[in-house]
Design an enzyme around this catalytic site. Structure first.
Site, PDB file in Angstrom:
ATOM      1  N   HIS A  93       0.758  -1.198   0.100  1.00  0.00           N
ATOM      2  CA  HIS A  93      -0.076  -0.019  -0.004  1.00  0.00           C
ATOM      3  C   HIS A  93       0.848   1.373  -0.095  1.00  0.00           C
ATOM      4  CE1 HIS A  93       0.982  -0.602   4.201  1.00  0.00           C
ATOM      5  NE2 HIS A  93       0.996   0.566   4.298  1.00  0.00           N
ATOM      6  N   LYS A  99      -1.986  12.965   8.970  1.00  0.00           N
ATOM      7  CA  LYS A  99      -3.826  13.073   8.900  1.00  0.00           C
ATOM      8  C   LYS A  99      -4.275  13.370  10.040  1.00  0.00           C
ATOM      9  CE  LYS A  99      -6.315   8.989   8.638  1.00  0.00           C
ATOM     10  NZ  LYS A  99      -7.474   9.071   9.612  1.00  0.00           N
TER      11      LYS A  99
END
Length: 878
Positions: free
Chosen positions: A138, A545
């Site tokens: 990923h 984030k």
């Protein structure tokens, strides 16, 4: 003035023309003319021609369902071919010196050995370098494996055409091959029909090794040896391995229910199978090469005075490798084959020792020239890849281990571990770790989720130590998170101490990382277990984030400083593991600069770094590219170790602390506190549609419900890069820089940018992101997709983007973004006329699919192609 990028543009033009001819043959002139018309209109639109933009939008909205897929495919493939041309340019003979830097290791050795660093110190550092690149699936590589292989073949064809000695007939043959490959690419479906499994992802990683790294590693070490020998008259050891490789593919089960213990076992077997198969090829070549008779006494005694002593040893190895492959084939087919361990390659020494005996014999008999050919290459592959190819990390969420122990304590009537405080948890775990009796009863029937965690630990316990890397605990925050894993490994019979690595991810956890590790270092049992060696992982994705890139970067920096200090105090050898992504919002960026911007003393000859999905292909997809990347990593780690950056001045720290505090407030004011933000995000980006794309094996969310906090960092960034706002990579940073400038700190910021590698890298990354951001395009998404009552938020975000760009230009005193990195600017500008039409079409298709209850197959496929194309053009996914 000579055009620095003429050969790059020439190759882009050639590939584009062949693609156009292919499209014309498949469809017709009319369709190709429409594509060209839209491309020219996109260029004019980008230069501010509003009439051209209007005409382009009219053309795009008038495309019939049947035209959507070939249109999206055409622009998508052009962007992939532009990427190929750029990759090729960096390894081409015609590459401009501003693009292709001279060999970084050669430069560094010259600087160090020509300076005041002792030669022995340089050589000692080089021989003990421990760089571990961890391949991860990923953010998932969007391109299918079959297409990646064709892209590599295109580069081979371009390379062949560079030969100035080719005859006209040979030139025609190579051009024909190029046309055939591009036709194959055009007629191949780009989008996978099904989501890849974790095993598929692991096989993709093994393909990268076979296609590129298997050759690149010995090539790089041969070059390195030559450079060292020329400067120091010293040969590097046969077993030198400054760079090794690990993997998360098939081992990372954090939030991925498809990675089970059975999957991990299969991946371990496949890793070993690939290694055996590739070593067998090497041995077959060596049987042909090593035909000589002269041998030293040890080899003659070992082979009973054979006439072909080298071949005798190699034939035995050849048979053992064949037996190993047969054994692993049986395991992969679900059998449990009986095998005599002496008949297969069971340990690394089974392969290495006989080859070292051959190497020593050749050297003893004056045949070093032969010894240092294919035989040395094979020995160096063994030093790098071992017999397991990749060391597999296991990663699991801290809560999953706590769930196991809580279920166990409830079953045993000992209370509920989940309700104990940290002191009680540590006390219990240490008591059980020191106990000689087992904790897990033989007849215990655990819940399926708990049973899977226990099965994974049992699997780890059965594996050879060299097959496994680290056991990484995501969302770690307390000492008990580490002790819980150690207890589970003890209870499942793990015979060797495995590296158990806490991963500190959120802003709070990064700030508390040193306190957590300090508490562990104060435990006698723990210090005994680690034997003075500790690995800690720093999370980039989730911290960014959580807090925005500026605050996250400073938290990562200060966390590392504190971890280094407490490790030195406790006499612990610390390795920092950097969980960086391919994108700026996930800690990505040029590896060389990133390593040199770490705190002084934090590298110290060793580092682990994740290499993500599509970045693996960009850095390691071709042998020559991989050699460059290995050289960059080696030189960066050596430089950070022997020539570390200076400590930041107190006033720099104070300024950076204020920037971090202000940027996190600005970031969270939007992402957390703006009530309309989640609604705007879901409407203005293809976030919902991304979940349907068959990308990686892992779900996009940690939980089905929940907002931004439950969304994984990858789709969060992927979605914003699709609508070209790139928000996670800059939000909060520009506002903080502007505030600093307004209070009179601009000269200080400029001093920091000039003299502090950490801050310089941050500004450089911001520049790149700002250059890729397209406020006009994001506004088009907003107009097409977002309810009018939310438009105020888009206006605010674009204002913040403008503030950030202005602040960075004021700081750098440049007239335009990336003025100091023209190659990067050229790379972005080259792609824009091809990405823009895909963005406009994507917004149009998103509007269609959201209006209609059931979209046509063509609309859905075209939408996926626009997503893949924008990702290819932006050179990053998540």
């Amino acid at each position: 003035m000579v055009d620095m990028y003429a050969s790059l543009r020439s190759n882009v033009g050639t590939l584009g023309q062949i693609l156009g001819d292919t499209i014309r043959t498949d469809l017709d002139d009319t369709f190709l003319d429409k594509i060209e018309q839209i491309r020219h209109l996109a260029k004019s639109s980008r230069q501010g021609d509003s009439a051209a933009r209007k005409e382009m939008l009219t053309l795009l909205s008038s495309l019939s369902d049947d035209e959507l897929v070939p249109f999206a495919k055409a622009f998508n493939q052009f962007l992939n071919l532009a990427n190929i041309a750029e990759q090729f340019h960096t390894i081409s003979r015609n590459c401009d010196e501003l693009v292709c830097v001279p060999d970084p290791v050669e430069q560094l050795l010259g600087r160090m050995l020509g300076g005041n660093i002792d030669q022995e110190k340089v050589l000692a550092c080089l021989k003990t370098l421990d760089i571990d690149l961890v391949l991860t699936a990923h953010p998932t590589e969007i391109s299918r494996r079959t297409l990646i292989q064709k892209y590599s073949a295109v580069i081979d064809s371009l390379t062949a055409q560079e030969n100035t000695q080719l005859t006209e007939q040979e030139k025609k043959q190579h051009h024909l091959r190029l046309r055939q490959l591009i036709a194959q690419i055009w007629h191949t479906n780009e989008i996978r029909n099904e989501r890849p499994t974790p095993v598929d992802e692991a096989r993709w990683g093994l393909c990268t090794i076979e296609a590129s790294l298997w050759q690149a590693v010995p090539d790089f070490l041969r070059q390195l040896n030559q450079q060292v020998e020329e400067r120091t008259n010293t040969q590097l050891p046969t077993d030198i391995a400054p760079v090794r490789f690990s993997s998360w593919m098939g081992g990372d089960r954090d939030g991925n229910p498809f990675v089970t213990s059975a999957v991990t076992q299969e991946v371990l077997d496949r890793n070993r199978h690939t290694a055996a198969r590739l070593y067998l090829k090497d041995v077959v070549l060596l049987v042909n090469e090593l035909s000589m008779e002269g041998a030293n006494e040890a080899l003659l005694a070992y082979t009973n005075n054979s006439n072909e002593p080298y071949r005798d040893v190699l034939r035995t190895l050849r048979q053992k490798l064949r037996n190993t492959i047969d054994y692993l084939n049986g395991r992969l087919e679900g059998q449990h084959p009986d095998v005599d361990p002496s008949e297969i390659i069971w340990h690394e020494s089974d392969l290495k020792d006989p080859l070292m005996m051959l190497y020593q014999s050749l050297c003893d008999r004056g045949m070093s020239l032969i010894a240092n050919g294919l035989l040395l290459d094979m020995l160096r592959r063994i030093a790098c890849f071992g017999i397991h190819m990749l060391r597999l990390d296991v990663r699991q969420d801290a809560d999953r281990h706590a769930d196991v122990i809580a279920e166990l304590t409830r079953y045993l009537g000992m209370g509920d571990y989940a309700h104990w405080d940290e002191t009680e948890k540590q006390s219990f775990l240490l008591r059980e770790l020191s106990s000689k009796r087992p904790l897990i009863p033989a007849n215990w029937q655990a819940s399926p989720e708990v049973e899977e965690v226990v099965k994974t630990c049992r699997l780890v316990a059965t594996q050879p130590a060299r097959a496994m890397g680290s056991y990484v605990i995501s969302m770690a925050s307390q000492p008990s998170d580490v002790l819980a894993v150690l207890l589970l490994l003890k209870e499942t019979g793990c015979p060797h101490p495995m590296r158990v690595v806490p991963l500190f991810e959120t802003l709070d956890d990064l700030n508390n990382a040193s306190a957590c590790m300090s508490a562990l270092f104060s435990i006698d049992w723990y210090r005994g277990y680690t034997k003075g060696i500790q690995e800690v992982m720093i999370g980039y994705s989730d911290s960014a984030k959580d807090a925005g890139v500026m605050a996250a970067a400073w938290a990562q920096y200060t966390a590392q400083e504190k971890l280094v200090a407490i490790s030195q105090e406790a006499n612990i050898k610390l390795t920092l593991f950097h969980g960086r992504g391919g994108t700026i919002g996930r800690g990505g960026g040029p590896a060389h600069e990133a390593i040199l911007s770490q705190p002084p003393g934090s590298v110290d000859g060793r580092i682990r770094v994740t290499e993500q999905g599509e970045m693996i292909r960009f850095k390691f997809g071709l042998p020559k590219l991989a050699v460059q990347s290995l050289a960059l990593y080696t030189s960066a780690v050596m430089e950070a170790t022997l020539l570390p950056p200076p400590e930041p001045k107190p006033e720099w720290r104070q300024c950076m602390q204020q920037l971090a505090e202000e940027s996190v407030l600005a970031y969270r004011a939007i992402v957390r506190e703006e009530p309309d933000f989640v609604s705007y995000f879901r409407a203005a980006t293809p976030e919902i549609e991304l979940g349907k794309l068959p990308l990686g094996s892992r779900p996009a969310k940690r939980r089905v419900d929940g907002g931004i906090e439950s969304l994984r960092a990858i789709p969060w960034i992927f979605a914003w890069s699709q609508n070209r706002l790139m928000l996670p990579a800059w939000l909060g940073a520009g506002e903080a820089l502007k505030a600093a400038s307004e209070r009179g700190d601009l000269p200080l910021l400029q001093e920091m940018e000039k003299h502090w590698p950490f801050f310089k890298t941050r500004i450089s990354m911001l520049e790149m992101v700002y250059a890729k951001a397209e406020p006009n395009l994001s506004k088009f998404y907003e107009t097409s997709l977002v309810p009018k009552e939310l438009h105020h938020l888009g206006v605010q975000l674009r204002e913040r983007l403008a503030i950030g760009i202005e602040a960075v230009l004021e700081l750098t005193q440049a007239e335009s973004l990336m003025a100091h990195t023209p190659w990067n600017r050229e790379s972005v500008e080259l792609r824009n006329p091809y990405i823009d039409p895909l963005n406009f079409l994507q917004a149009e298709l998103l509007a269609r699919t959201r209006r209609e209850e059931q979209s046509s197959k063509n609309v859905e496929l075209a939408l996926m192609l626009t997503i893949a194309g924008v990702a290819a053009g932006m050179r990053n996914t998540g």
